[in-house]
Enzyme design. Sequence first.
Site, short mmCIF file in Angstrom:
data_model
loop_
_atom_site.label_atom_id
_atom_site.label_comp_id
_atom_site.label_asym_id
_atom_site.label_seq_id
_atom_site.Cartn_x
_atom_site.Cartn_y
_atom_site.Cartn_z
N SER A 92 0.84 -1.20 0.00
CA SER A 92 0.00 0.00 0.00
C SER A 92 0.88 1.26 0.00
CB SER A 92 -0.95 -0.05 1.20
OG SER A 92 -2.00 0.88 1.05
N ASP B 34 -10.00 -5.00 -4.21
CA ASP B 34 -9.40 -4.05 -3.27
C ASP B 34 -10.26 -2.78 -3.19
OD1 ASP B 34 -7.80 -2.24 -1.86
OD2 ASP B 34 -5.95 -3.03 -2.70
N HIS C 220 -7.82 -5.73 0.24
CA HIS C 220 -6.57 -5.02 0.51
C HIS C 220 -5.78 -5.83 1.54
CE1 HIS C 220 -4.16 -1.42 0.04
NE2 HIS C 220 -4.10 -1.22 1.35
#
Length: 220
Positions: free
Chosen positions: A115, A169, A200
């Site tokens: 991320s 996601d 995610h």
Amino acid sequence: MLDCIEIEPNGPATASVIWLHGLGADGNDFVPIVDELGLGADHGVRFVFPNAPVRPVTINNGMPMRAWYDIKGMAIADKQDAEGIRASADEIEQLIAREGERGIAPERIVLAGFSQGGAIALHAGLRHASPLAGLMALSTYLPLAETLPAEASEANRGVSILQAHGSQDPVVPMQLGEASRDHMLEAGYDVGWHEYPMQHQVCMPQIATIGRWLTERLPA
């Protein structure tokens, strides 16, 4: 210099993976994955998990948390915090230099991240002055893409990039990951794209792929 959690190999370290966590997490986040990668007993890889600085994050009502840079709007690629991104990249440069002082050459270093951490890994790695072993970008995107043509390091034009994303996601939409992939491919980078039916997060098939890739990039 950032404080880090480190996992040393059984023998002398001959390579390093600098692995950056996501927004609001810390260096402990990916420690449990090391034992799941299937690396050989003699792999010689030191894993370095730095903690991001604590800073206010606009999208979370200014709440202070560990973050590599500020997120200023709901669309994470808009209103990018260029100053924060560059400051964190400078911190990663210090960690790479420290590995050099400990005997690990850049071509034996992988920059990895999830991320926000993956965004910094891509930003810093594509601009690093010496060739790296690889870049691993998980559930992330390429920040400040418009500045890359002028700032890219020729030394890492051929760097191997492992990019993985979840098709479901909700935090970093896969379309943003795909757009980043296409941007890098069009610029001539070697990107290996992997997508998984997940949100995610990471999953076991992905961890197996990471282990194989690391074995190829950092042979014992």
